[in-house]
Scaffold this motif. Structure first.
Motif, short mmCIF file in Angstrom:
data_model
loop_
_atom_site.label_atom_id
_atom_site.label_comp_id
_atom_site.label_asym_id
_atom_site.label_seq_id
_atom_site.Cartn_x
_atom_site.Cartn_y
_atom_site.Cartn_z
N ALA A 48 0.82 -1.21 0.00
CA ALA A 48 0.00 0.00 0.00
C ALA A 48 0.85 1.25 0.00
N ASP A 68 -3.81 -6.00 -0.54
CA ASP A 68 -3.02 -4.85 -0.06
C ASP A 68 -3.86 -3.59 0.10
N LEU A 69 -4.83 -3.42 -0.78
CA LEU A 69 -5.39 -2.07 -0.94
C LEU A 69 -6.89 -1.96 -0.66
N ARG A 72 -8.46 1.24 0.98
CA ARG A 72 -7.37 2.21 1.21
C ARG A 72 -7.25 3.27 0.12
N VAL A 73 -7.95 3.08 -0.97
CA VAL A 73 -7.80 4.02 -2.09
C VAL A 73 -8.76 5.19 -1.90
N ILE A 279 -3.99 7.81 -1.81
CA ILE A 279 -3.75 6.88 -2.92
C ILE A 279 -4.81 7.11 -3.99
#
Ligand SMILES: C[S@@+](CC[C@H](N)C(=O)[O-])C[C@H]1O[C@@H](n2cnc3c(N)ncnc32)[C@H](O)[C@@H]1O
Length: 459
Positions: A48, A68-69, A72-73, A279
């Motif tokens: 990330a 991973d993400l 989180r974006v 992100i």
């Protein structure tokens, strides 16, 4: 509520959930800007924290990014194929070839699924992208009238109807040339649909354009604000200049990628709907516009594409920026690395000289495979007087380990630069036996590596 139904949406009356593929392993192939970008590789935190240019088909890539993400974006901007029914070619320019020499057309991608298949594919893709967003994260999709209305109904279902924020009309620009001759009303806008996961965007910074000269308030006094707020019709006012680079013959931004969007357009979205350090993800990055803009605005980024020439164009644009945060080039379809390039192997020769702790690598020759060469028009080939004209740039990993190219030296041809430097040097910290890996990127979007042994003796 009315519902859009496409073939395959239901089986035996039950909604078929998004066809998730098992996460493909993502293989890191190159690191630019230092191994720091790889620290803790394999952990979600590391995945990330680094900027990533990922090559692969969108369901493979997104499924592989989820561990991973997920959540989180902060911002997704996507400019997917619109279901136009067309083929799109990258127009490669050969440096030093005569101005009027034809460019070399290299197929970038096909956009001809047919509407039913496009809707099913888009619905699955949108659901994966939604899962990557944080709550309150923003989602923009860039389309035109081929698919925008179907996409609106699909997205209302994927995000929930309360998530819809705006339909933005982007006027492409002035009307001239062949466009002016088309029958009926001339097509001159794209449509962007803006959603916020959960219904309220966590980040939104209004944009303003300057007041027109001589502007006064209704009471005759000068304005007190910062300008006129941007509404949902863009580039339709003389002070709101966002013309498409595709209608400008001489835009310095153009890199030959067929559907390249303006940096200013993407920057408006990133400034409004993300903050520095957030992100930003673009799953169809093409020539790299979103990654380049994110880099310039201090956002972290994840950029993906299935087309090798897109990855090539994006890497080249990013590396041409000079100072850049570390990023990795990754592949979400590991089997693809073992497949032979369809147009055959290129060949690269290089030699190494060592003087004390200083090593020098000279590139000696490069040749395209006969099949790739045969696609180059004769007039263009005639303009190639030196083999280095086929190369856009190269990277050297002076201490190559574990199959990942850690680009210690990066040599790129600047715009308009005829001669690429063909020598690079490096000072080793200590004696030892090293492997230096040279990776050359050619103008047709291919890459070739050459490994060299470097023996650095004790003084
Ligand atoms: C409209 S272009 C994006 C152009 C980009 N916004 C730019 O500024 O250069 C669409 C991109 O989607 C990519 N693409 C098409 N199908 C894909 C798929 N199944 N998975 C990943 N990328 C895909 C194409 O290779 C193409 O680069």
């Amino acid at each position: 509520m009315a519902e859009l139904v496409w073939p395959g949406k239901y089986r035996d009356g039950v909604r078929v959930e998004v066809a998730r593929r098992p996460p493909a392993a993502i293989r890191v192939e190159e690191v630019h800007g230092g191994r720091a970008g790889l620290a803790g590789e394999g952990s979600p935190a590391a995945g990330a924290s680094r900027n990533r240019l990922v090559h692969g088909d969108v369901p493979d890539v997104l499924a592989a990014l989820l561990p991973d993400l997920a959540g989180r974006v902060s911002l997704v901007y996507v400019d997917p194929p619109f279901d136009t029914g067309g083929d799109f070619d990258f127009q490669a320019a050969i440096p030093g070839a005569p101005e009027d020499a034809p460019r070399v057309a290299v197929r970038a991608y096909r956009d001809a699924r047919g509407l039913d298949a496009w809707i099913a594919w888009f619905a699955d893709t949108a659901a994966l992208l939604r899962d990557l967003l944080v709550d309150g994260g923003s989602f923009y999709v860039h389309l035109d009238a081929h698919a925008a209305h179907y996409a609106k109904v699909v997205l209302d279902e994927v995000f929930g109807p309360d998530a819809f924020q705006r339909e933005i009309v982007w006027r492409i620009g002035w009307v001239s040339g062949y466009k002016a001759k088309s029958r009926g009303w001339i097509r001159n806008h794209d449509t962007l649909l803006f959603y916020a996961k959960g219904g309220r965007p966590v980040t939104f910074a209004k944009e303003y354009v300057p007041y027109p000269p001589g502007y006064v308030r209704r009471d005759g006094k000068p304005p007190r604000g910062v300008g006129v707020p941007v509404d949902d019709v863009w580039n339709a006012h003389p002070l709101d200049r966002l013309d498409s680079i595709q209608i400008m013959s001489f835009s310095g931004e153009k890199v030959g990628y067929p559907t390249q969007k303006n940096e200013a357009l993407v920057a408006r979205i990133l400034r409004a709907s993300s903050k520095p350090g957030d992100i930003v993800l673009d799953a169809f990055v093409g020539s790299g516009t979103t990654a380049v803009v994110a880099e310039k605005l201090g956002r972290r980024w994840v950029a993906c594409d299935a087309s090798p020439v897109a990855i090539h164009a994006a890497r080249k644009r990013l590396l041409s920026l000079g100072e850049i945060a570390p990023f990795a080039v990754e592949r979400a379809d590991p089997a693809a690395g073992d497949r032979a390039a369809p147009e055959g192997k290129r060949s690269l020769r290089a030699r190494v000289r060592v003087d004390g702790r200083r090593a020098t690598i000279d590139l000696v020759s490069f040749a395209l495979a006969a099949r790739a060469l045969s696609a180059v028009p004769a007039a263009t080939r005639a303009g190639v007087k030196h083999w280095s004209q086929w190369i856009d740039g190269y990277c050297i990993d002076w201490d190559h380990q574990a199959g990942v190219l850690n680009a210690g030296s990066r040599v790129w041809r600047a715009r308009g630069q005829a001669q690429l430097p063909l020598v690079a040097t490096h000072a080793y910290a200590g004696p030892g036996r090293y492997v230096a890996l040279v990776k050359a990127f050619d103008v047709l979007g291919g890459a070739t590596t050459k490994a060299l042994r470097v023996d650095v003796d004790p003084p």
